[in-house]
Every structure is written in structure tokens, then in C-alpha cells.
Design a protein around this motif. Structure first.
Motif, short mmCIF file in Angstrom:
data_model
loop_
_atom_site.label_atom_id
_atom_site.label_comp_id
_atom_site.label_asym_id
_atom_site.label_seq_id
_atom_site.Cartn_x
_atom_site.Cartn_y
_atom_site.Cartn_z
N SER A 1 -39.73 -6.29 0.73
CA SER A 1 -38.75 -5.71 1.65
C SER A 1 -37.50 -6.57 1.74
O SER A 1 -36.38 -6.04 1.82
N LEU A 2 -37.67 -7.88 1.72
CA LEU A 2 -36.52 -8.79 1.73
C LEU A 2 -35.64 -8.57 0.50
O LEU A 2 -34.42 -8.43 0.61
N LEU A 3 -36.26 -8.48 -0.66
CA LEU A 3 -35.51 -8.24 -1.90
C LEU A 3 -34.84 -6.86 -1.90
O LEU A 3 -33.66 -6.73 -2.22
N TYR A 4 -35.64 -5.85 -1.59
CA TYR A 4 -35.14 -4.47 -1.65
C TYR A 4 -33.97 -4.27 -0.69
O TYR A 4 -32.89 -3.85 -1.08
N ASN A 5 -34.21 -4.56 0.58
CA ASN A 5 -33.17 -4.31 1.59
C ASN A 5 -32.02 -5.30 1.51
O ASN A 5 -30.88 -4.94 1.74
N GLY A 6 -32.31 -6.53 1.15
CA GLY A 6 -31.25 -7.52 1.00
C GLY A 6 -30.33 -7.22 -0.16
O GLY A 6 -29.14 -7.52 -0.11
N SER A 7 -30.87 -6.56 -1.19
CA SER A 7 -30.05 -6.31 -2.38
C SER A 7 -29.01 -5.22 -2.18
O SER A 7 -28.09 -5.11 -2.98
N TYR A 8 -29.12 -4.42 -1.13
CA TYR A 8 -28.02 -3.49 -0.85
C TYR A 8 -27.29 -3.83 0.45
O TYR A 8 -26.10 -3.57 0.59
N MET A 9 -28.00 -4.46 1.40
CA MET A 9 -27.34 -4.80 2.67
C MET A 9 -26.37 -5.97 2.51
O MET A 9 -25.26 -5.92 3.05
N LEU A 10 -26.75 -7.02 1.80
CA LEU A 10 -25.86 -8.17 1.63
C LEU A 10 -24.55 -7.77 0.94
O LEU A 10 -23.47 -8.09 1.44
N PRO A 11 -24.60 -7.03 -0.19
CA PRO A 11 -23.33 -6.59 -0.79
C PRO A 11 -22.52 -5.68 0.13
O PRO A 11 -21.29 -5.76 0.16
N SER A 12 -23.19 -4.83 0.91
CA SER A 12 -22.46 -3.95 1.83
C SER A 12 -21.76 -4.75 2.92
O SER A 12 -20.62 -4.45 3.28
N ILE A 13 -22.44 -5.77 3.45
CA ILE A 13 -21.83 -6.62 4.47
C ILE A 13 -20.63 -7.37 3.89
O ILE A 13 -19.55 -7.41 4.49
N ILE A 14 -20.81 -7.95 2.72
CA ILE A 14 -19.71 -8.68 2.07
C ILE A 14 -18.54 -7.76 1.78
O ILE A 14 -17.38 -8.11 2.02
N LEU A 15 -18.82 -6.58 1.28
CA LEU A 15 -17.77 -5.60 0.97
C LEU A 15 -16.99 -5.23 2.22
O LEU A 15 -15.75 -5.16 2.20
N CYS A 16 -17.67 -5.03 3.34
CA CYS A 16 -16.97 -4.70 4.59
C CYS A 16 -16.10 -5.85 5.06
O CYS A 16 -14.96 -5.63 5.49
N VAL A 17 -16.59 -7.07 4.98
CA VAL A 17 -15.80 -8.23 5.38
C VAL A 17 -14.54 -8.34 4.51
O VAL A 17 -13.45 -8.60 5.01
N VAL A 18 -14.69 -8.12 3.21
CA VAL A 18 -13.55 -8.19 2.30
C VAL A 18 -12.51 -7.11 2.63
O VAL A 18 -11.31 -7.39 2.69
N VAL A 19 -12.96 -5.90 2.88
CA VAL A 19 -12.02 -4.82 3.22
C VAL A 19 -11.32 -5.12 4.55
O VAL A 19 -10.11 -4.93 4.67
N PHE A 20 -12.07 -5.60 5.53
CA PHE A 20 -11.44 -5.98 6.79
C PHE A 20 -10.41 -7.09 6.57
O PHE A 20 -9.34 -7.09 7.17
#
Length: 186
Positions: A148-167
Motif C-alpha cells: 500500500s505504501l508503494l502503490y499509493n505513494g507512487s501516485y500521491m507523491l508525484p501529485s503533491i509535488i506537481l501541485c506545489v510546482v504549479v502553485f
């Protein structure tokens, strides 16, 4: 007062619609749900402007709409409640904890994103773990906690980073909206 609430509800509707549109633009999508998108961006911005209560409400409405009209994946009522309703309520609540501050959108993205991840992570362990494959990302899976850590982390971490970059890219031209200066002046 009535004018302010009307404005806030209209803004919520627009941001929820924007989140739904952004959820359709997927950089990567996993087979059993979860994708790298910018869908969190409008919910975080709304919560950073109006606080955790209104942010949680917007997250709840977004989660409901996403599940009802989206092409989403679930196996039972627990996955529906947790992966759609609770996860986005956690996002909106966390994103609004430090609302109306200079760096609200950044803190909101991090706190809300981590809370959303935790909901997905726990439901992944306790429900989705039953469907854990023998191998994931070239590694043998023996623990639903690690899977679950691998699965959910592999899409949540990039999504969080992407949002921070856009902001970060939009911060200077939209600063008065990101810091709620337009609301505080009214």
C-alpha cells in the motif's frame, strides 16, 4: 454576510468543477485506481482561502461527484467511502488548517496531500491488501503495509509535488488569491 456566502458557494462550485476537469487529465493511471493529476489543486486553493470546514465540505462534494460521474474503481462500500469521500474530506480539511496565510497553498498541499495519502494508505492495507499481487514494481510483495505504501505513494507523491510546482509557478501573478488578500480587503 449573505453576499459573502453566495460568493463562497459559487467559488466552491467553480473550484469543484475545475478539480473534476483536472482529474480527467492524467499523467499516469494505475490499473486499480489512483493517478497522477492536478485534481487536488482547486480543492487546496479553496481550502486555503476559506478554512478547513469549508475545505472539507468542498472535498466531500468533489469526492461524491467524482465517484458518481467518474470512471472510478471500487470493490465495496468501504472503498467508496474511504477512497472518494473520506480521502477528499481529509484533503480539504488538511489544506484549510493554515488558511489565509502567506504560504497557505504550500502548507495546504503538503498537509492535505499527506492526510489524503494516509486515508488511501490505510484502506489499501485493510481492504485492497487482499488483492495484493505477488509482484509489484519488480519486487516480491509479502506485506500489505509495504504494498500500500508503494502503490499509493507512487501516485500521491508525484501529485503533491506537481501541485506545489504549479502553485510556485502561479504564485506571483495570483498571490492575492493564494493568500486570500482579496477576501481580507473586502
Amino acid at each position: 454576510m449573505k453576499n459573502t456566502k453566495t460568493k463562497m458557494l459559487c467559488e466552491a462550485a467553480i473550484f469543484i468543477a475545475m478539480a473534476e476537469i483536472l482529474s480527467l487529465i492524467k499523467l499516469y493511471e494505475f490499473p486499480n485506481g489512483g493517478s497522477v493529476t492536478l485534481e487536488m489543486l482547486p480543492i487546496v486553493l479553496f481550502a486555503a482561502r476559506y478554512g478547513c470546514g469549508w475545505g472539507a465540505g468542498a472535498g466531500l462534494v468533489y469526492g461524491a461527484i467524482t465517484y458518481l460521474i467518474g470512471n472510478k474503481f471500487s470493490i465495496d462500500w468501504t472503498t467508496i467511502i474511504c477512497d472518494y469521500f473520506l480521502a477528499f474530506v481529509a484533503l480539504g480539511f488538511g489544506a484549510g488548517l493554515l488558511s489565509r496565510r502567506k504560504w497557505s497553498v504550500y502548507y495546504g498541499t503538503l498537509i492535505g496531500g499527506v492526510l489524503r495519502f494516509l486515508v488511501h494508505y490505510l484502506i489499501g492495507v485493510f481492504v485492497w491488501g487482499v488483492y495484493m499481487p505477488d509482484e509489484f514494481f519488480g519486487m516480491t510483495m509479502t506485506s500489505p503495509w509495504f504494498y500500500s505504501l508503494l502503490y499509493n505513494g507512487s501516485y500521491m507523491l508525484p501529485s503533491i509535488i506537481l501541485c506545489v510546482v504549479v502553485f510556485a509557478l502561479l504564485y506571483k501573478p495570483l498571490k492575492k488569491y493564494f493568500t486570500s488578500a482579496d477576501l481580507l480587503a473586502a
